[in-house]
Design a protein around this motif. Structure first.
Motif, PDB file in Angstrom:
ATOM      1  N   LEU A 196       0.972   4.091  10.090  1.00  0.00           N
ATOM      2  CA  LEU A 196       1.592   4.113   8.759  1.00  0.00           C
ATOM      3  C   LEU A 196       2.529   2.916   8.559  1.00  0.00           C
ATOM      4  CD1 LEU A 196       2.295   7.940   8.528  1.00  0.00           C
ATOM      5  CD2 LEU A 196       0.627   6.649   7.190  1.00  0.00           C
TER       6      LEU A 196
ATOM      7  N   LEU B  67       5.499   4.730  10.623  1.00  0.00           N
ATOM      8  CA  LEU B  67       6.171   4.489   9.343  1.00  0.00           C
ATOM      9  C   LEU B  67       7.584   3.947   9.563  1.00  0.00           C
ATOM     10  CD1 LEU B  67       6.122   4.790   6.204  1.00  0.00           C
ATOM     11  CD2 LEU B  67       7.242   6.988   6.530  1.00  0.00           C
TER      12      LEU B  67
ATOM     13  N   ASN C 108      10.969   2.527   4.318  1.00  0.00           N
ATOM     14  CA  ASN C 108       9.864   2.585   3.342  1.00  0.00           C
ATOM     15  C   ASN C 108       9.509   4.018   2.958  1.00  0.00           C
ATOM     16  OD1 ASN C 108       9.581  -0.208   3.291  1.00  0.00           O
ATOM     17  ND2 ASN C 108       8.201  -0.202   5.060  1.00  0.00           N
TER      18      ASN C 108
ATOM     19  N   ASP D  53      -3.008  -3.300  -4.331  1.00  0.00           N
ATOM     20  CA  ASP D  53      -2.749  -2.549  -3.105  1.00  0.00           C
ATOM     21  C   ASP D  53      -3.261  -1.119  -3.231  1.00  0.00           C
ATOM     22  OD1 ASP D  53      -1.473  -4.259  -1.203  1.00  0.00           O
ATOM     23  OD2 ASP D  53       0.228  -4.389  -2.577  1.00  0.00           O
TER      24      ASP D  53
ATOM     25  N   PHE E 251      -4.739   8.097   8.770  1.00  0.00           N
ATOM     26  CA  PHE E 251      -4.193   6.753   8.982  1.00  0.00           C
ATOM     27  C   PHE E 251      -3.839   6.563  10.455  1.00  0.00           C
ATOM     28  CE2 PHE E 251      -3.513   7.858   4.604  1.00  0.00           C
ATOM     29  CZ  PHE E 251      -3.823   6.683   3.909  1.00  0.00           C
TER      30      PHE E 251
ATOM     31  N   TYR F 131       2.735   0.963   5.190  1.00  0.00           N
ATOM     32  CA  TYR F 131       2.806   1.765   3.959  1.00  0.00           C
ATOM     33  C   TYR F 131       4.221   2.061   3.469  1.00  0.00           C
ATOM     34  CZ  TYR F 131      -2.146   2.425   4.496  1.00  0.00           C
ATOM     35  OH  TYR F 131      -3.490   2.180   4.601  1.00  0.00           O
ATOM     36  N   ARG F 132       4.272   2.263   2.152  1.00  0.00           N
ATOM     37  CA  ARG F 132       5.461   2.837   1.519  1.00  0.00           C
ATOM     38  C   ARG F 132       5.075   4.265   1.159  1.00  0.00           C
ATOM     39  NH1 ARG F 132       6.600  -0.803  -3.018  1.00  0.00           N
ATOM     40  NH2 ARG F 132       8.161  -1.950  -1.847  1.00  0.00           N
ATOM     41  N   VAL F 133       5.954   5.215   1.445  1.00  0.00           N
ATOM     42  CA  VAL F 133       5.599   6.630   1.282  1.00  0.00           C
ATOM     43  C   VAL F 133       6.651   7.337   0.419  1.00  0.00           C
ATOM     44  CG1 VAL F 133       5.177   8.813   2.493  1.00  0.00           C
ATOM     45  CG2 VAL F 133       4.440   6.661   3.540  1.00  0.00           C
TER      46      VAL F 133
ATOM     47  N   PRO G 118       0.858  -1.188   0.000  1.00  0.00           N
ATOM     48  CA  PRO G 118       0.000   0.000   0.000  1.00  0.00           C
ATOM     49  C   PRO G 118       0.892   1.236   0.000  1.00  0.00           C
ATOM     50  CG  PRO G 118      -0.640  -1.523   1.755  1.00  0.00           C
ATOM     51  CD  PRO G 118       0.647  -2.031   1.185  1.00  0.00           C
ATOM     52  N   THR G 119       0.523   2.228  -0.795  1.00  0.00           N
ATOM     53  CA  THR G 119       1.434   3.348  -1.040  1.00  0.00           C
ATOM     54  C   THR G 119       0.755   4.697  -0.856  1.00  0.00           C
ATOM     55  OG1 THR G 119       2.731   2.034  -2.605  1.00  0.00           O
ATOM     56  CG2 THR G 119       2.919   4.412  -2.816  1.00  0.00           C
ATOM     57  N   ILE G 120       1.492   5.625  -0.242  1.00  0.00           N
ATOM     58  CA  ILE G 120       1.022   7.006  -0.106  1.00  0.00           C
ATOM     59  C   ILE G 120       1.999   7.918  -0.839  1.00  0.00           C
ATOM     60  CG2 ILE G 120       0.568   8.917   1.499  1.00  0.00           C
ATOM     61  CD1 ILE G 120       0.006   6.695   3.655  1.00  0.00           C
TER      62      ILE G 120
END
Length: 237
Positions: free
Chosen positions: A198, A224, A228, A137, A195, A201-203, A105-107
């Protein structure tokens, strides 16, 4: 460093401040989505700009150059392109390019013309997931600008989000008009509100260094994992 001569195809205003520049490399040029290039003004003066597109079959390169009055740094680059009809570039540079081998899942988080960086990554992820059957994703783009007028790709992103159900576009405006019903304030704060954690996630982040620095700190506090987190700013801050 590998210098590449490019023909300037077009310079089109996206809004009163930001220009879309399309270049055609005259020699072999390769880059990954999320890399940047440097425009060579002269040997000692090379100016970085994100490449606003994922690699294309026609090999063209696009840049979003924001040259508000008083920003001679970007204005001079546009002037040189207009005068010469060609420009020498250096690239692709940077290690904050898209990672596609392991899907997560990516932001995507962009401030102002930092959007050009996230647009290239967005294109690449959508291109890769197009060929994925079944679960895709989730992918989120948070774009923060001062006003709605600064959000020069708004319609296009709303349309993309309708087209791809795993993609959500969340515009955030610092100084909204009365018509605005969306999110307001600082773009990274909007992510923190949305969120709980985090960690999964990949940001990817592009915008002013101050914003990138604060986002790194506050995203990390919200779970996070720093390996990532990607962004060119992080090589400098």
């Amino acid at each position: 460093m590998h210098h590449t001569l490019c023909k300037v195809d077009s310079i089109v205003a996206l809004n009163p401040v930001v220009s879309l520049v399309t270049l055609t490399p005259q020699q072999a040029f390769s880059h990954q989505a999320g890399q940047y290039l440097k425009v060579v003004m002269d040997e000692d003066d090379q100016r970085p700009f994100s490449i606003a597109n994922a690699p294309r079959k026609d090999e063209k390169i696009q840049l979003h150059i924001g040259a508000e009055p008083g920003n001679s740094y970007a204005g001079e680059v546009l002037d040189k392109m207009r005068q010469d009809g060609e420009i020498t570039i250096n690239g692709g540079l940077g290690s904050a390019y898209v990672r596609t081998t392991v899907s997560m899942p990516t932001i995507l988080l962009a401030g102002g013309t930092g959007f050009s960086y996230t647009q290239a990554i967005l294109q690449k992820i959508l291109e890769v997931t197009q060929h994925t059957e079944g679960h895709k994703d989730p992918l989120f783009l948070y774009w923060g600008t001062r006003s709605t007028a600064d959000m020069y790709a708004y319609e296009e992103l709303v349309a993309l989000a309708k087209q791809h159900e795993h993609f959500s576009f969340i515009p955030v405006v610092e100084h909204p008009g009365h018509q605005w019903a969306g999110k307001t304030g600082w773009v990274h704060k909007a992510v923190l509100e949305d969120f709980v954690s985090l960690e999964p996630y990949r940001v990817y982040v592009a915008g002013r260094f101050e914003m990138a620095g604060i986002a790194r700190e506050e995203f990390h506090q919200q779970g996070l994992i720093l390996k990532n987190l990607y962004g060119d700013a992080f090589e400098f801050i």
